[in-house]
Motif scaffolding. Structure first.
Motif, PDB file in Angstrom:
ATOM      1  N   MET A   1      32.488 -21.336  25.402  1.00  0.00           N
ATOM      2  CA  MET A   1      33.881 -21.761  25.619  1.00  0.00           C
ATOM      3  C   MET A   1      34.544 -20.884  26.674  1.00  0.00           C
ATOM      4  O   MET A   1      34.825 -19.713  26.437  1.00  0.00           O
ATOM      5  N   TYR A   2      34.768 -21.476  27.815  1.00  0.00           N
ATOM      6  CA  TYR A   2      35.420 -20.739  28.893  1.00  0.00           C
ATOM      7  C   TYR A   2      36.907 -20.541  28.590  1.00  0.00           C
ATOM      8  O   TYR A   2      37.508 -21.316  27.849  1.00  0.00           O
ATOM      9  N   HIS A   3      37.425 -19.516  29.203  1.00  0.00           N
ATOM     10  CA  HIS A   3      38.867 -19.303  29.206  1.00  0.00           C
ATOM     11  C   HIS A   3      39.254 -19.456  30.668  1.00  0.00           C
ATOM     12  O   HIS A   3      38.836 -18.671  31.507  1.00  0.00           O
TER      13      HIS A   3
ATOM     14  N   GLU B   1      42.219 -22.862  26.996  1.00  0.00           N
ATOM     15  CA  GLU B   1      40.867 -23.058  26.478  1.00  0.00           C
ATOM     16  C   GLU B   1      40.143 -24.160  27.259  1.00  0.00           C
ATOM     17  O   GLU B   1      40.770 -25.096  27.753  1.00  0.00           O
TER      18      GLU B   1
ATOM     19  N   HIS C   1      40.097 -24.827  10.015  1.00  0.00           N
ATOM     20  CA  HIS C   1      39.890 -24.136  11.289  1.00  0.00           C
ATOM     21  C   HIS C   1      41.223 -23.558  11.723  1.00  0.00           C
ATOM     22  O   HIS C   1      42.261 -24.179  11.506  1.00  0.00           O
ATOM     23  N   ILE C   2      41.190 -22.406  12.359  1.00  0.00           N
ATOM     24  CA  ILE C   2      42.447 -21.836  12.855  1.00  0.00           C
ATOM     25  C   ILE C   2      42.169 -21.076  14.155  1.00  0.00           C
ATOM     26  O   ILE C   2      41.108 -20.485  14.321  1.00  0.00           O
ATOM     27  N   ASN C   3      43.116 -21.157  15.057  1.00  0.00           N
ATOM     28  CA  ASN C   3      42.979 -20.478  16.352  1.00  0.00           C
ATOM     29  C   ASN C   3      43.784 -19.190  16.361  1.00  0.00           C
ATOM     30  O   ASN C   3      44.863 -19.124  15.771  1.00  0.00           O
ATOM     31  N   HIS C   4      43.240 -18.188  17.043  1.00  0.00           N
ATOM     32  CA  HIS C   4      43.948 -16.908  17.177  1.00  0.00           C
ATOM     33  C   HIS C   4      43.818 -16.388  18.614  1.00  0.00           C
ATOM     34  O   HIS C   4      42.852 -16.701  19.310  1.00  0.00           O
ATOM     35  N   HIS C   5      44.780 -15.582  18.963  1.00  0.00           N
ATOM     36  CA  HIS C   5      44.694 -14.806  20.195  1.00  0.00           C
ATOM     37  C   HIS C   5      45.062 -13.387  19.826  1.00  0.00           C
ATOM     38  O   HIS C   5      45.996 -13.174  19.048  1.00  0.00           O
TER      39      HIS C   5
ATOM     40  N   ARG D   1      48.161  -6.348  19.373  1.00  0.00           N
ATOM     41  CA  ARG D   1      47.848  -7.418  18.411  1.00  0.00           C
ATOM     42  C   ARG D   1      46.376  -7.256  18.041  1.00  0.00           C
ATOM     43  O   ARG D   1      45.482  -7.436  18.857  1.00  0.00           O
TER      44      ARG D   1
ATOM     45  N   ASP E   1      31.273 -16.893  25.414  1.00  0.00           N
ATOM     46  CA  ASP E   1      31.762 -16.503  26.737  1.00  0.00           C
ATOM     47  C   ASP E   1      33.244 -16.183  26.734  1.00  0.00           C
ATOM     48  O   ASP E   1      34.028 -16.783  26.000  1.00  0.00           O
ATOM     49  N   HIS E   2      33.603 -15.276  27.604  1.00  0.00           N
ATOM     50  CA  HIS E   2      35.001 -14.922  27.850  1.00  0.00           C
ATOM     51  C   HIS E   2      35.696 -14.470  26.569  1.00  0.00           C
ATOM     52  O   HIS E   2      36.835 -14.846  26.295  1.00  0.00           O
TER      53      HIS E   2
ATOM     54  N   PHE F   1      35.351 -15.198  23.450  1.00  0.00           N
ATOM     55  CA  PHE F   1      35.685 -16.177  22.416  1.00  0.00           C
ATOM     56  C   PHE F   1      34.771 -15.895  21.222  1.00  0.00           C
ATOM     57  O   PHE F   1      33.556 -15.802  21.371  1.00  0.00           O
TER      58      PHE F   1
ATOM     59  N   ARG G   1      40.354 -15.834  20.585  1.00  0.00           N
ATOM     60  CA  ARG G   1      40.238 -15.426  21.984  1.00  0.00           C
ATOM     61  C   ARG G   1      40.808 -14.014  22.037  1.00  0.00           C
ATOM     62  O   ARG G   1      42.005 -13.823  21.834  1.00  0.00           O
TER      63      ARG G   1
ATOM     64  N   LEU H   1      29.014  -8.554  30.497  1.00  0.00           N
ATOM     65  CA  LEU H   1      30.155  -8.886  31.347  1.00  0.00           C
ATOM     66  C   LEU H   1      31.403  -9.113  30.502  1.00  0.00           C
ATOM     67  O   LEU H   1      32.486  -9.320  31.013  1.00  0.00           O
TER      68      LEU H   1
ATOM     69  N   LYS I   1      48.812 -23.385  14.490  1.00  0.00           N
ATOM     70  CA  LYS I   1      47.622 -22.592  14.820  1.00  0.00           C
ATOM     71  C   LYS I   1      46.340 -23.328  14.428  1.00  0.00           C
ATOM     72  O   LYS I   1      45.272 -23.047  14.945  1.00  0.00           O
ATOM     73  N   ARG I   2      46.471 -24.265  13.504  1.00  0.00           N
ATOM     74  CA  ARG I   2      45.324 -25.075  13.096  1.00  0.00           C
ATOM     75  C   ARG I   2      45.169 -26.300  13.987  1.00  0.00           C
ATOM     76  O   ARG I   2      44.231 -27.062  13.847  1.00  0.00           O
TER      77      ARG I   2
ATOM     78  N   VAL J   1      46.524 -26.507  17.634  1.00  0.00           N
ATOM     79  CA  VAL J   1      46.459 -26.287  19.081  1.00  0.00           C
ATOM     80  C   VAL J   1      45.812 -24.936  19.359  1.00  0.00           C
ATOM     81  O   VAL J   1      45.872 -24.024  18.531  1.00  0.00           O
ATOM     82  N   SER J   2      45.214 -24.824  20.537  1.00  0.00           N
ATOM     83  CA  SER J   2      44.500 -23.588  20.846  1.00  0.00           C
ATOM     84  C   SER J   2      45.333 -22.627  21.688  1.00  0.00           C
ATOM     85  O   SER J   2      44.883 -21.538  21.992  1.00  0.00           O
TER      86      SER J   2
ATOM     87  N   ASP K   1      48.199 -19.873  22.667  1.00  0.00           N
ATOM     88  CA  ASP K   1      48.731 -18.709  21.968  1.00  0.00           C
ATOM     89  C   ASP K   1      50.216 -18.937  21.671  1.00  0.00           C
ATOM     90  O   ASP K   1      51.004 -19.150  22.591  1.00  0.00           O
TER      91      ASP K   1
END
Lengths: 95, 1005, 222
Positions: A1-3, A14, B166-170, B195, B251-252, B254, B282, B453, C156-157, C159-160, C162
């Motif tokens: 998954m690229y950023h 994303e 599922h959950i997204n984080h930064h 963070r 990658d990157h 993630f 991420r 990298l 957060k569940r 959309v990706s 921040d």
């Protein structure tokens, strides 16, 4: 998954928001009718497949819908730069 | 049954909370804080399964993610079955039901009978490969037997009742592993305001500190852990994730994390709670503080239950209060190994001997063991163990210091437990996921993370830093480094003081020699889960597999659910020895996601059932449902397919719908067609460039059909475009092509012709499109409009802005059925209103709703193509008999013009689209059938093209079809044959594809 | 900005079809979530929970595409809407019932009261010079407002991007993937977000929001 940094939205997003649209810098011949079959075939079908630096066209499909160019290392998946349509890459493969 | 191996005191278990669980149908007791494995060991359960190939009895070997044997089936009901759960990672809960995944009919009974024989003779390394070389039928026999007897868990046959998330984080810094290094890194980053996320696979933070008697600042290490966790929890910007395995590093930066939210509570998750959650992170920086796994040694019969890795013994004693035996022999190549014997001794059970392969041992731990009077045998090794379902004794012999030979007499000792350690293997798995190759380090006798990298830092055991003080200071340094890279201020952190042990160098030894050659010695297991032995690897090397990648594939080493966490390095060492190379010369080991297996539920998350994929609906969808429509998937759209009445069959419904349209009036929900609003002074020029036909002169108020081709000249979409204003057009596309066409217009505008002043916007969802068609359509519509819609006033291929049922509409007189038609477009918020009004007044005309199938039949009667059904990316407009739609004289070389002028596109024998009329009017040729000119030709018969559309036409009383035939446009009246799979042949006559109203009079009235 | 922005010459108007698409008030429009009957759920459903959902239905949605470097065009927008076009990526402006969201360097989404679409379009066609397009997309989308303490957990569940306040402040707007669909997401308050979703995907997103908010408790606000 690229950023991926979108040069129009000016932030990272994303990969799922983007589509890759193939090799960049392939201008359509100005006068297609004067192309030979071979020239036209080359324009249509022949693409580079480098190991290392590659320039690609991407579109921020789920975002601003703008196309842009990306210089990417096909071996390391490192994105070296993104630049707008009409601009030239600043990073190119050593010949 | 009592917990015979449970200590009276100590450990992180709560003896006041007794939990009942079952294993293979029998009930046992454990305590809160136990893993399933520790509870099993407490109860003296030695057998957890039988091995995959040889059906040998197997016991628990390790205490964490690296466990290869205790891979169990969990679940109290059919629906809650989970295969291949590592008992060492499954927390115990009351009512837990478990069973061994292999061993049929039971682990205790050796019913495979042929065991050794089957395994020994029929399943050498390369078994699968060699078997596949022989007739495949043989494999089927083997497979059935092997699967049943060996097995590897099974999937549930009923739907999983739990939900997954599922959950997204930064975050700025993600720390993987909450041991001493990870906690120090997290605290450092958190104090600076970063963070921070920190994840650990165990149920509580602390890592190795949970299983040790070490102290920090003179207090139990756990106290420091508790204080750090308390401080971290108080930060708003810190997320702590226990029970969360970082499974993939992509990658990157993630990172995917698999959190087991309720697996420790019950068989089914409590109401409203997700059972497991996938975190997609991420991270700006990742700190890998993943520690190290203890590496067992490879010796004869090292798989007999009772053989364990040394550090696991300490973990069971210190963390769970369980001593997994009575009499221990410890074999070690290094100082750390002594700890297991010290802990065992302190637990009050007998240490028969410490067998150190080195000739001298004077480090702090060795001295401590000596002080306690433990028997230390130097320069020796356990060359084999005795026992069947449990170790009964060991054979010890002196070995050469190159580790290759037994050099003296064998001495027997009695023991029921053999702990071994060949040193620590840093847990480098995640660092490998992004393609980084690990690097061998002779000093630590292990692989270290290689160059990367990624914005990755490493700290502690993963770097070969095994002493507590070193791990803490590396964690702190990694935190500071991340902060400085992020441009955040550095922080102060006073690290707690740890005792420093004096260390002797470890010996580099993996495979213990035997008095017999490896091939004749008792089996020396490298990979327990896949039953790969040292002899097997040697055989593979002798058979010519010199690359470690080939050896792995040939022997299946590392291919189990444990991915060879314990075995891979030993396997490489065995290969290196036989190939006379060093380990780095032999190759490296690469790990790929996932670190540990993950459930399908967690992968799917919420994307299942109704939410598996979006279902797109038009504004009239509820009406279609009420009317009993059967739906067809067109892209993500749910379109009415047909509207059966009562018990009507599909064909009967289609016949009725088709007749209704031709004889009175029908209505189609065409809202799904793609619609693109095009504005700008160059809009017309742009249309001329992307369509094959001419657009320069289309007047305001008119519509025109257009074909869209790729640069190769091949048709990819079509549709009608209306001229709304001199610089304003509404383009329609196929339902499935909408997004692609819009992107096609944009890419040409943005990259090729940015000088053209034109903008494109999708309005697909904005308009509802209601197609009223049939001879009575005008009569019906007249009752609802404020306008004279006679043919004179509103002719074919015009559009008008009028009011329909009180709603402003754009009505297009275009026809896809060949009948008089009106396509009514209203803002979608009013689509249902107009649709219902049409039915109110339409009753007297028997207004009939029809779906996509009837639409297909009606258009086929007229020979109209469907892009994507009658085209496949290899046909140009001339192939379709649509040369009338190509304006070759347009000044601009439109997209597709040059392509369709290629030599190959001009061949006269290209496959061309024609109509097909079967000799027997009742026969309907199957779509996709391949045609031949000579039905008696030799097989393989030369094929001349396939049928693209084929239907029964109730209106015409015979079947109709369209298909490609080589040179078909000049073969009118000739026969083409369709030999079918059942041996029959359908003969058809090549004809015009326009079966009905060839002059187009019906649509033009 | 130039202080001399009056149009120097009459520009040839773009010959575009502008249409009043609304029937009389007697005919009630149906929003994309009409079938969900949110009004009844608001009355009968739970009154407390971590996530609140409100539909702002049947509003005027206009997509404007023009040249962000064209001062005359920007002045015209301000004359018509009383709001300046937001030029920084991912920003929005709002004044009363009118708001404009940046969607791309040449694309903005305007929201206004539902009955005003034709008025605004007509004004644009008179006021706006040069090359631009204005498209009424009111029937193609709807606006959802998601608020409450756990609104961000639901997002957060889904959309990706921040959503942390430090990178997603009030007023920021993004077009992004939403579950397996797409949405235009804007932050309206610390715990309040606006979602603009496409009509055909509305039912999917409604099901999705119910599923993701179940553990927090979903309250439908009228």
């Amino acid at each position: 998954m690229y950023h991926i940094y979108c040069p129009h939205c000016a932030e990272y997003r994303e990969e799922e928001e983007f589509h890759a649209a193939g090799q960049a810098h392939l201008p359509r011949p100005l006068d297609p009718d004067s192309c030979t079959d071979e020239e036209w075939g080359t324009y249509l079908f022949f693409r580079k497949n480098p190991r290392g630096i590659h320039h690609e066209l991407w579109v921020h499909a789920a975002g601003c819908r703008k196309f842009f160019n990306m210089t990417r290392d096909t071996q390391t998946y490192e994105i070296k730069e993104v630049y707008k349509i009409g601009e030239k890459p600043s990073i190119v493969a050593e010949s | 049954m009592t917990q015979k191996n449970r200590l009276q005191n100590g450990g992180r278990i709560d003896r006041s909370q007794s939990l009942t669980f079952s294993y293979n149908g029998k009930e046992y007791q454990g305590f809160k804080g136990d893993t399933l494995a520790s509870a099993m060991l407490a109860n003296g359960i030695d057998l957890v399964g039988r091995s995959f190939k040889y059906s040998r009895p197997r016991g628990i070997v390790a205490a964490g993610a690296e466990e290869p044997n205790a891979v169990l089936q969990l679940g109290a009901t059919e629906a809650t079955q989970v295969p291949n759960v590592r008992a060492t990672q499954q927390e115990l809960f009351n009512g837990l039901v478990s069973a061994s995944t292999n061993g049929w009919p039971s682990v205790e009974t050796d019913i495979m009978g042929m065991v050794g024989k089957l395994g020994g003779n029929l399943m050498p390394p390369g078994f699968y490969y060699k078997t596949f070389m022989f007739p495949q039928s043989l494999w089927e026999n083997y497979e059935t037997m092997i699967r049943k007897a060996a097995g590897l868990g099974r999937s549930p046959k009923k739907n999983d009742p739990d939900s997954y998330d599922h959950i997204n984080h930064h975050c700025d810094v993600l720390i993987v592993g909450a041991g001493p290094a990870g906690l120090a890194a997290a605290l450092t980053a958190a104090r600076s305001g970063a963070r921070v996320m920190i994840a650990d696979e165990q149920n509580e933070f602390g890592g190795c500190l949970l299983s040790t008697k070490e102290t920090l600042d003179g207090k139990p290490a756990a106290e420091w852990v508790a204080s750090v966790v308390a401080e971290l929890s108080a930060f708003e910007n810190v997320i702590l994730l226990p029970r969360s395995t970082v499974n993939g590093y992509h990658d990157h930066n993630f990172v995917t994390i698999h959190e087991r939210c309720t697996d420790h509570l019950a068989d089914i998750a409590p109401a409203l709670q997700a059972r497991q959650r996938m975190h997609k992170v991420r991270a700006k920086w990742v700190v890998l503080a993943t520690g190290a796994h203890d590496r067992p040694l490879v010796y004869g019969n090292n798989d007999v239950p009772g053989c364990m890795v040394a550090s696991a013994v300490s973990t069971y004693i210190n963390r769970y209060g369980v001593v997994p035996g009575n009499e221990l022999v410890l074999m070690t190549t290094n100082d750390y190994g002594y700890q297991a014997a010290l802990d065992w001794h302190e637990a009050g059970r007998r240490v028969a001997a410490i067998v150190d392969t080195r000739t001298a041992a004077n480090g702090s731990r060795a001295q401590a063991a000596r002080a306690k009077g433990i028997n230390i045998i130097l320069g020796s090794a356990v060359i084999e163990v005795q026992g069947g379902k449990r170790v009964t004794g060991v054979s010890i012999a002196p070995i050469s210091q190159d580790g290759n030979k037994v050099t003296g007499a064998i001495k027997a000792l009695s023991a029921d437990t053999v702990a071994s350690t060949g040193g620590w293997s840093p847990v480098i798995h995640l660092s490998c996921h992004t393609g980084s190759r690990p690097i061998w380090n002779d000093e630590i006798v292990g692989f270290l993370p290689g160059k990367t990298l990624q914005k990755q830092l490493t700290a502690g055991g993963i770097n070969g830093q095994y002493e507590l003080a070193a791990a803490l200071s590396e964690g702190f340094a990694a935190g500071q480094k991340a902060l400085s890279e992020l441009g955040l201020p550095a922080v102060e952190l006073v690290l707690p003081k740890a005792k420093v042990a004096v260390q002797d160098a470890p010996m580099s030894l993996f495979h213990i020699p035997h008095i017999k050659p490896t091939s004749q010695a008792p089996k020396q297991f490298v990979d327990y889960q896949n039953d790969v032995t040292a002899a097997g690897i040697e055989l593979a090397c002798r058979e010519g597999f010199e690359s470690i990648e080939h050896v792995k594939r040939y022997t299946a080493m590392g291919f189990g659910t444990d991915q060879g966490k314990l075995g891979n390095i030993n396997g490489m060492a065995v290969a290196a020895k036989i190939l006379n190379k060093t380990i780095p010369e032999t190759g490296t080991t690469i790990f790929r996601p996932n670190y540990t297996p993950i459930t399908f539920g967690a992968v799917a998350g919420r994307h299942r059932g109704e939410l598996f994929d979006p279902k797109r609906y038009s504004a009239m969808h509820q009406w279609h449902i009420k009317r009993g429509a059967k739906f067809e998937d067109v892209g993500q759209w749910k379109r009415p397919w047909y509207f059966p009445q009562g018990a009507e069959s599909m064909q009967d419904a289609l016949n009725r719908e088709c007749l209704a349209v031709r004889n009175s009036v029908g209505i189609l929900d065409a809202s799904t067609l793609g619609k693109i609003d095009i504005q700008g002074k160059d809009a017309r020029e742009f249309l001329g460039r992307v369509y094959t036909n001419a657009w320069a002169k289309l007047a305001v108020g008119k519509c025109r059909y257009g074909l869209m081709c790729g640069e190769d000249g091949m048709v990819f979409d079509d549709g009608v475009t209306a001229c709304l204003g001199d610089q304003h057009f509404l383009m329609t596309t196929t339902t499935g092509g909408a997004a692609r066409v819009l992107e096609w217009l944009e890419i040409y505008h943005q990259t090729e012709w940015p000088e053209l002043e034109v903008y494109f916007n999708t309005v697909t969802d904005h308009w509802s499109t209601l197609t009223v068609t049939g001879p009575n359509s005008r009569k019906l519509l007249s009752e609802l409009v404020d306008y004279d819609i006679t043919n004179e006033n509103f002719p074919y291929m015009d559009w008008k802005q009028i009011t329909v049922a009180g709603v402003p509409a754009r009505v297009f007189r275009i026809s896809f059925t060949g009948e008089l038609s009106f396509e009514i477009n209203v803002q979608a918020n009013y689509g249902m209103h107009v649709w219902e009004k049409l039915f109110e007044v339409g009753a007297k005309y028997s207004l009939t709703p029809y779906g996509t199938e009837t639409m297909h039949i009606l258009r086929a009667e007229k020979g109209f193509i469907i892009a994507g059904q009658d085209t496949d990316g290899s046909v140009h407009p001339h192939d379709l008999g649509m040369s009338w739609c190509v304006a070759a004289k347009k000044p601009f070389s439109f997209i597709g013009k040059r392509g369709m002028a290629r030599q190959d596109c001009m061949r006269e024998d290209r496959k061309q689209l024609v109509g097909l009329k079967t000799k027997d009017p009742k026969q309907v040729i199957p779509e996709g059938a391949q045609g031949v000119f000579d039905r008696t030709a030799q097989i393989p018969m030369p094929m001349v093209g396939h049928v693209t559309s084929s239907y029964w036409s109730e209106n015409l009383g015979h079947s109709i079809a369209m298909g490609f035939v080589k040179g078909g446009l000049s073969k009118m009246g000739e026969s083409v044959f369709y030999p079918l799979a059942d041996g029959s042949v359908i003969e058809a006559e090549i004809c015009s594809p326009i079966f009905l109203d060839p002059k187009g009079e019906r649509q033009n009235v | 900005m130039s202080d001399n922005t009056t149009a120097q010459e009459t520009v040839t108007p773009i010959k575009a079809a502008v249409m009043d698409q609304l029937p009389s008030a007697a005919i009630q429009g149906q929003s994309p979530l009409h079938h969900a009957d949110l009004d009844s759920l608001a009355q009968q459903g739970p009154k407390t929970g971590g996530v609140h959902l409100r539909e702002h239905k049947l509003l005027c949605h206009l997509t404007l595409r023009c040249n962000q470097g064209d001062e005359a065009q920007k002045a015209a927008v301000e004359r018509v809407l009383g709001l300046a076009l937001p030029l920084s990526p991912l920003t929005s402006v709002e004044k009363g019932d009118y708001s404009i969201r940046w969607l791309s360097p040449d694309e903005w989404l305007i929201l206004a009261p539902g009955l005003e679409a034709f008025d605004i379009e007509t004004k644009f066609r008179t006021e706006m010079p040069g090359h631009y397009s204005l498209v009424n997309s009111s029937g193609g989308s709807t606006v959802l407002e998601l608020s409450g303490e756990n609104a961000i957990d639901v997002l957060k569940r889904s959309v990706s991007v921040d959503l942390h306040a430090s990178v997603f402040p009030i007023g920021k707007v993004v077009s992004t993937t939403f579950a397996k669909s797409t949405a235009i997401l804007r932050r309206k308050g610390d715990h309040t977000f606006e979602l603009i979703i496409r009509r055909s995907f509305a039912d999917y997103i409604w099901l999705w929001l119910q599923d993701t908010s179940r553990e927090f408790g979903l309250v439908i606000d009228a």
